[in-house]
Design a protein around this motif. Structure first.
Motif, mmCIF file in Angstrom:
data_model
loop_
_atom_site.group_PDB
_atom_site.id
_atom_site.type_symbol
_atom_site.label_atom_id
_atom_site.label_comp_id
_atom_site.label_asym_id
_atom_site.label_seq_id
_atom_site.Cartn_x
_atom_site.Cartn_y
_atom_site.Cartn_z
ATOM 1 N N MET A 4 19.023 76.743 23.780
ATOM 2 C CA MET A 4 17.304 76.464 24.174
ATOM 3 C C MET A 4 17.384 76.570 25.551
ATOM 4 N N ASP A 5 15.580 77.290 25.675
ATOM 5 C CA ASP A 5 14.987 77.901 27.240
ATOM 6 C C ASP A 5 14.577 76.463 28.105
ATOM 7 N N LEU A 6 15.296 76.573 29.024
ATOM 8 C CA LEU A 6 15.381 76.132 30.055
ATOM 9 C C LEU A 6 13.788 75.343 29.980
ATOM 10 N N ALA A 7 12.436 77.286 30.748
ATOM 11 C CA ALA A 7 11.836 76.868 31.246
ATOM 12 C C ALA A 7 10.707 76.211 30.222
ATOM 13 N N ASP A 8 11.246 76.650 28.949
ATOM 14 C CA ASP A 8 10.337 75.198 28.041
ATOM 15 C C ASP A 8 10.563 74.098 28.102
ATOM 16 N N LEU A 9 11.633 73.717 27.977
ATOM 17 C CA LEU A 9 12.012 72.163 28.647
ATOM 18 C C LEU A 9 11.149 71.937 29.452
ATOM 19 N N ASP A 10 10.974 72.341 30.587
ATOM 20 C CA ASP A 10 10.531 72.238 31.826
ATOM 21 C C ASP A 10 9.063 72.038 32.142
ATOM 22 N N ALA A 11 8.222 73.054 31.171
ATOM 23 C CA ALA A 11 6.840 73.357 31.076
ATOM 24 C C ALA A 11 6.354 71.929 30.006
ATOM 25 N N PHE A 12 7.586 71.097 28.932
ATOM 26 C CA PHE A 12 6.876 70.084 28.104
ATOM 27 C C PHE A 12 7.567 68.970 29.057
ATOM 28 N N ALA A 13 8.250 68.918 30.037
ATOM 29 C CA ALA A 13 7.599 67.560 30.625
ATOM 30 C C ALA A 13 6.745 67.427 31.507
ATOM 31 N N ALA A 14 6.621 68.810 31.671
ATOM 32 C CA ALA A 14 5.629 68.769 33.096
ATOM 33 C C ALA A 14 4.228 68.387 32.793
ATOM 34 N N PHE A 21 -2.742 69.966 30.284
ATOM 35 C CA PHE A 21 -2.457 71.156 30.190
ATOM 36 C C PHE A 21 -2.913 72.017 32.015
ATOM 37 N N ARG A 22 -4.423 71.509 31.544
ATOM 38 C CA ARG A 22 -4.604 71.855 33.415
ATOM 39 C C ARG A 22 -4.009 71.616 34.006
ATOM 40 N N GLY A 23 -3.825 70.232 34.040
ATOM 41 C CA GLY A 23 -2.865 69.445 35.593
ATOM 42 C C GLY A 23 -1.925 69.813 35.668
ATOM 43 N N ALA A 24 -1.099 69.932 34.121
ATOM 44 C CA ALA A 24 0.550 70.161 34.999
ATOM 45 C C ALA A 24 0.193 71.879 35.146
ATOM 46 N N SER A 33 -2.638 78.372 29.411
ATOM 47 C CA SER A 33 -2.041 79.181 28.194
ATOM 48 C C SER A 33 -0.975 79.272 28.625
ATOM 49 N N ALA A 34 -0.258 79.497 29.411
ATOM 50 C CA ALA A 34 1.441 79.892 29.469
ATOM 51 C C ALA A 34 2.393 78.721 29.174
ATOM 52 N N LEU A 35 1.690 77.272 29.577
ATOM 53 C CA LEU A 35 2.595 75.911 29.444
ATOM 54 C C LEU A 35 2.368 75.822 27.766
ATOM 55 N N SER A 36 0.989 75.971 27.301
ATOM 56 C CA SER A 36 0.940 75.764 25.623
ATOM 57 C C SER A 36 1.291 76.497 24.794
ATOM 58 N N GLU A 37 1.767 78.418 25.462
ATOM 59 C CA GLU A 37 2.839 79.049 24.247
ATOM 60 C C GLU A 37 4.114 78.292 24.586
ATOM 61 N N ALA A 38 4.585 78.051 25.978
ATOM 62 C CA ALA A 38 6.193 77.483 26.522
ATOM 63 C C ALA A 38 6.001 76.306 25.330
ATOM 64 N N LEU A 39 5.515 75.284 25.065
ATOM 65 C CA LEU A 39 5.164 74.466 24.185
ATOM 66 C C LEU A 39 5.591 74.803 22.564
ATOM 67 N N ARG A 40 5.066 75.575 22.148
ATOM 68 C CA ARG A 40 4.578 76.114 21.224
ATOM 69 C C ARG A 40 5.469 76.528 20.429
ATOM 70 N N ARG A 41 6.607 77.111 21.140
ATOM 71 C CA ARG A 41 7.858 78.280 21.011
ATOM 72 C C ARG A 41 9.078 76.874 21.152
ATOM 73 N N ALA A 72 13.732 64.101 31.536
ATOM 74 C CA ALA A 72 13.436 64.880 33.019
ATOM 75 C C ALA A 72 14.113 63.884 33.925
ATOM 76 N N PRO A 73 15.407 62.789 33.632
ATOM 77 C CA PRO A 73 16.094 62.635 34.796
ATOM 78 C C PRO A 73 16.775 63.787 34.845
ATOM 79 N N ALA A 74 17.628 64.645 33.674
ATOM 80 C CA ALA A 74 18.381 65.438 33.638
ATOM 81 C C ALA A 74 17.560 67.074 34.039
ATOM 82 N N LEU A 75 16.285 66.723 34.480
ATOM 83 C CA LEU A 75 15.828 67.937 34.569
ATOM 84 C C LEU A 75 15.578 67.412 36.471
ATOM 85 N N GLY A 76 15.356 66.455 37.188
ATOM 86 C CA GLY A 76 15.754 66.123 38.169
ATOM 87 C C GLY A 76 16.994 66.640 38.630
ATOM 88 N N GLU A 77 17.930 66.682 38.518
ATOM 89 C CA GLU A 77 19.309 66.929 38.333
ATOM 90 C C GLU A 77 19.765 67.773 38.506
#
Length: 300
Positions: A4-14, A21-24, A33-41, A72-77
């Motif tokens: 699992m791509d950690l960057a995609d998980l981080d994008a979802f949390a954001a 999407f715009r605020g994040a 659009s990059a965040l939307s694509e990450a969430l789609r994946r 969220a706590p795991a990403l914080g760690e």
């Protein structure tokens, strides 16, 4: 799921935390659009919908909320672990995100940030001037700056900038020549007043105190604005009486285009504080800024 791509998980949390999407994207310096694509994946990989999207809102589904609570706590760690590497550098690197009142962004921080940034060239500062009360941590900021009366008790606070400030009431010489000089705060009710409106929509009342006597008025007048420059210029043009931070009015007062009125009713109040949560990991850039503020350059 091991790949699992950690960057995609981080994008979802954001996106889930920002509810946008715009605020994040703005907070992360990327595109919506990059965040939307990450969430789609991520949703494709998991085979479940994580966010409900409409044209007006983004909210987690039940599955998304459950994932966010554990994620969220795991990403914080993970962030804390990566930040620990900063301890092995001569100077910390990273981004420091601060949410501050407009007066602090304009009249306080500029006097100290030059020296801080020269000392820490690896730190990027992101400063957002905002006069509404928000949950700065939920909004993705590392810390906030506010005045004492609006701080939560469980926050760690560090003084910065002037330890005493005051509100000043002023008007142009032409306005005073035409309409007279108020001798008591109650007299302001018979004058045109230039009022400030916060981003929240609140228009504060004007409060005065002298020798134990307190007076609070609700001023009225021809202009209500959020932009301080507009208010000051309107006062200079003789449109009415203004009341604001002394720092905002100082140049106009020094130049004689505004005159101080009711000076004996000016009450001093405590200057601003940096605040951050005691329950959160302190990133290296924030730790460097706190250490800087505790030195002589952090207050005056």
């Amino acid at each position: 799921m091991a790949d699992m791509d950690l960057a995609d998980l981080d994008a979802f949390a954001a996106v889930a935390l920002a509810r946008s999407f715009r605020g994040a994207a703005m907070k992360r310096g990327t595109s919506a659009s990059a965040l939307s694509e990450a969430l789609r994946r991520l949703e494709t990989r998991l085979g479940v919908r994580l966010l409900n999207r409409t044209t007006r809102s983004v909210t987690p589904t039940e599955a998304g909320q459950r994932l966010l609570e554990r994620l969220a706590p795991a990403l914080g760690e993970v962030a804390a672990a990566l930040d620990a590497v900063n301890d092995f550098r001569d100077t910390p690197t990273g981004t420091l995100r601060l949410n501050v009142p407009t007066i602090v962004a304009r009249a306080v921080l500029p006097r100290m940030l030059g020296e801080f940034m020269r000392r820490h060239p690896g730190i990027t500062l992101e400063i957002v001037g905002h006069d509404s009360f928000i949950d700065v941590f939920a909004a993705g900021f590392d810390a906030g700056i506010r005045y004492d009366e609006s701080l939560e008790r469980d926050m760690i606070r560090v003084p910065l900038g002037p330890r005493t400030q005051r509100f000043v009431t002023a008007a142009s010489p032409a306005y005073l020549a035409e309409h007279g000089r108020p001798a008591h705060p109650d007299d302001l009710l018979r004058h045109a007043c230039i009022r400030h409106r916060f981003d929240s929509g609140n228009t504060p009342r004007w409060e005065y105190e002298r020798e134990g006597e307190s007076v609070t008025i609700t001023p009225a007048g021809p202009l209500v604005a959020t932009a301080m420059e507009m208010q000051v210029q309107a006062a200079i043009e003789g449109l009415g009486i203004i009341r604001s931070f002394e720092e905002f009015l100082a140049p106009a007062l020094a130049g004689g285009v505004l005159e101080r009125i009711l000076p004996e009713w000016e009450e001093a109040f405590s200057g601003p504080y940096l605040y951050y949560s005691s329950r959160r990991h302190m990133p290296a850039p924030l730790r460097a800024f706190v250490d800087f503020l505790k030195g002589p350059q952090g207050r005056w």
